[in-house]
Design a protein around this motif. Structure first.
Motif, PDB file in Angstrom:
ATOM      1  N   GLN A  95      -0.614  -3.376   1.099  1.00 32.73           N
ATOM      2  CA  GLN A  95      -1.595  -2.450   0.518  1.00 32.73           C
ATOM      3  C   GLN A  95      -1.972  -2.895  -0.887  1.00 32.73           C
ATOM      4  O   GLN A  95      -3.139  -2.857  -1.277  1.00 32.73           O
ATOM      5  CB  GLN A  95      -1.013  -1.039   0.450  1.00 32.73           C
ATOM      6  N   ILE A  96      -0.969  -3.312  -1.628  1.00 27.27           N
ATOM      7  CA  ILE A  96      -1.201  -3.734  -3.008  1.00 27.27           C
ATOM      8  C   ILE A  96      -2.159  -4.914  -3.049  1.00 27.27           C
ATOM      9  O   ILE A  96      -3.002  -5.027  -3.931  1.00 27.27           O
ATOM     10  CB  ILE A  96       0.149  -4.080  -3.674  1.00 27.27           C
ATOM     11  N   CYS A  97      -2.051  -5.800  -2.045  1.00 26.39           N
ATOM     12  CA  CYS A  97      -2.937  -6.968  -2.011  1.00 26.39           C
ATOM     13  C   CYS A  97      -4.259  -6.654  -1.340  1.00 26.39           C
ATOM     14  O   CYS A  97      -5.111  -7.530  -1.223  1.00 26.39           O
ATOM     15  CB  CYS A  97      -2.256  -8.116  -1.283  1.00 26.39           C
ATOM     16  N   GLY A  98      -4.429  -5.429  -0.840  1.00 31.08           N
ATOM     17  CA  GLY A  98      -5.706  -5.060  -0.222  1.00 31.08           C
ATOM     18  C   GLY A  98      -5.921  -5.699   1.144  1.00 31.08           C
ATOM     19  O   GLY A  98      -7.018  -6.146   1.454  1.00 31.08           O
ATOM     20  N   PHE A  99      -4.881  -5.751   1.960  1.00 35.16           N
ATOM     21  CA  PHE A  99      -4.994  -6.343   3.292  1.00 35.16           C
ATOM     22  C   PHE A  99      -5.840  -5.487   4.230  1.00 35.16           C
ATOM     23  O   PHE A  99      -5.857  -4.264   4.121  1.00 35.16           O
ATOM     24  CB  PHE A  99      -3.597  -6.472   3.910  1.00 35.16           C
TER      25      PHE A  99
END
Lengths: 216, 301
Positions: free
Chosen positions: A105-109
């Motif tokens: 989520q943090i990497c915006g997957f």
């Protein structure tokens, strides 16, 4: 990949956690960090993950000096790491699946791609059947494995594990070490702090031994 | 696309978080709504008084009531004299019969007027001066008063100036009220978000450890503040509209008695949008202050 040069770490109050530590770790290497509790193992791992900064000397991680790294540069650096904590640091307000999802989520997957990766990571640590469970309902060994799943879901280059087998019985400990070994085989750089002699004997690798903040 | 999805995800999570504590959320929204509805109500009242002001025309005028028994020629000559006066912009003649007719139409006094045996109203000129300066107007009035044939010259600007002063005062009061309550809203949001940050401390530490940027960590809190502000704005809109509805019902009765139609206008779409945008902004601002004040204190150890 990781290079320590004459690193000192002094805490406010005068306690010297690391004294003149110098070593290098190559890409894809597996290294144990050993020593009594209080010898500086955790401090050393924190310096690599830019959780703390050295008092003097240089810590180079992937070419970046942790001593002078800018605040904005820390998140991208940390995304190269998988961190396994002794106290797991799992979030109890969400289920196992969502805990492992967090780094993605943090990497915006993309959510579908992320879900596939999460299940693959859970499968790898043998927790696929427990994805809906709240971490609080998992045993100590399962929590540790969940923490590992979260650390590897992002396919990190470097895995830092602080006493990953600390509170586990031998069978679990060897299971977890076998998982680590499999990452080592696919080229992940591994740094594992431990004082578990059994593990060291069964899964031999280079050892960095710390004694009162000094590298032996 | 990536960012849009991320924002939608945070929005969904924020809504879930609001629904998780429905009582507390509702209370915060209501407080926001009530606080905002006060200046909004004041603003509407002022606005309607300003439209009233504009309808009456704030330009001062002098009413000239002529002495009885003047011939049409005398009246015409007086009018020409006024028209030639350099301080006068326009002159309007109101014949006494026309004045009576108008009075009969615009008020509910038809019965009374029909009962009159003769027209009690004098012929009149309405003079529109060029100047708005009170001293000049007063001098002009005195000058006109002295003309033979003028029974009485009345300067009509006094009460208009009073109305203007009252409106200015009201505007200031509403602005001050709005400023104070806005500040209170920012403070309320600041505190709400502070508590949230404290309860989510562990989560913040963990996501920092696994490489979350400051923007990623801030986002849910900013969304929460903004969403709460927006919902508060909607509550304020509903409250203000409800108050207007009730007041208009009461006003209808009153204005019917005064033979005029006067309604408090409802909030225009543009004003409604401004209200919502402003309240959302206030929530966002409070959250932003709170986040920048508290987030940096949480560092993983």
């Amino acid at each position: 990949m990781i290079q320590f040069n004459q690193v000192y770490k002094r805490y406010p109050g005068g306690h010297e956690a690391l004294k003149n530590v110098s070593f290098g770790i190559a890409e894809g290497e597996m290294v144990y960090l050993t020593g009594h509790s209080g010898a500086g193992k955790s401090t050393l791992l924190k310096l690599i993950a830019a959780i703390e900064r050295p008092t003097s000397g240089s810590v180079l991680v992937r070419g970046q000096n942790i001593r002078s790294i800018k605040r904005e540069a820390i998140p991208p650096l940390r995304r190269n790491f998988g961190l396994v904590f002794q106290d797991h640091k799992l979030l109890f307000d969400r289920n196992a699946f969502d805990n492992v999802l967090l780094p993605l989520q943090i990497c915006g997957f993309d959510p579908r791609e992320a879900a596939k990766r999460v299940r693959a990571a859970l499968d790898k640590v043998g927790l696929l059947a427990r994805e809906k469970a709240n971490p609080i309902a998992l045993s100590g060994g399962e929590q540790q494995r969940l923490c590992i799943a979260r650390a590897i879901v992002n396919h990190p280059n470097i895995l830092l594990a602080d006493e990953p087998t600390g509170n586990l019985d031998v069978e679990y400990a060897h299971e977890i070490m076998a998982i680590f070994q499999s990452f080592h085989q696919v080229g992940v750089t591994l740094i594992i702090s431990t004082h578990d002699e059994g593990v060291l004997a069964k899964f031999p690798a280079r050892v960095l031994h710390l004694k009162q903040g000094e590298l032996q | 696309m990536n960012t849009l999805r991320e924002h939608l995800r945070v929005l969904r999570e924020t809504l879930q978080r609001l629904l998780l504590t429905p009582g507390a959320s509702l209370l915060s929204i209501l407080v926001t709504g009530i606080a905002l509805s006060l200046p909004v109500g004041g603003y509407i009242l002022l606005q309607s008084m300003q439209t009233l002001d504009a309808r009456l025309g704030t330009k001062p005028q002098i009413s000239l009531y002529l002495a009885g028994g003047m011939s049409a020629a005398e009246i015409g000559k007086l009018g020409d004299r006024l028209r030639r006066h350099e301080a006068i912009e326009a002159v309007e003649f109101i014949a006494r019969d026309a004045a009576l007719k108008q009075l009969r139409q615009s008020t509910g006094l038809a019965d009374v007027i029909d009962g009159l045996t003769q027209n009690p109203l004098p012929d009149a000129y309405v003079v529109h001066p060029k100047s708005r300066d009170p001293a000049t107007l007063e001098a002009l009035r005195n000058e006109i008063q002295a003309i033979t044939g003028v029974a009485h010259a009345q300067l009509d600007s006094d009460w208009l100036r009073k109305l203007e002063a009252i409106l200015n005062f009201g505007q200031l009061a509403v602005a001050l009220l709005a400023a104070l309550l806005s500040f209170a809203l920012v403070a309320i949001t600041f505190n709400t978000i502070r508590l949230q940050i404290l309860t989510r401390r562990q989560e913040i530490e963990v996501v920092k450890l696994i490489g979350a940027t400051d923007a990623f960590i801030r986002r849910p809190f900013l969304y929460f503040g903004m969403l709460q502000g927006l919902l508060g704005g909607i509550a304020a809109w509903l409250l203000a509209s409800g108050m207007l509805y009730a007041m208009n019902a009461a006003l209808g009765e009153l204005t019917r008695l005064y033979a005029s139609s006067f309604n408090l206008p409802s909030l225009s779409p543009a004003d409604s949008l401004s209200l919502l945008a402003f309240s959302a902004y206030l929530g966002w601002l409070g959250a932003w202050f709170s986040v920048s004040q508290h987030l940096w204190q949480i560092e993983p150890r």
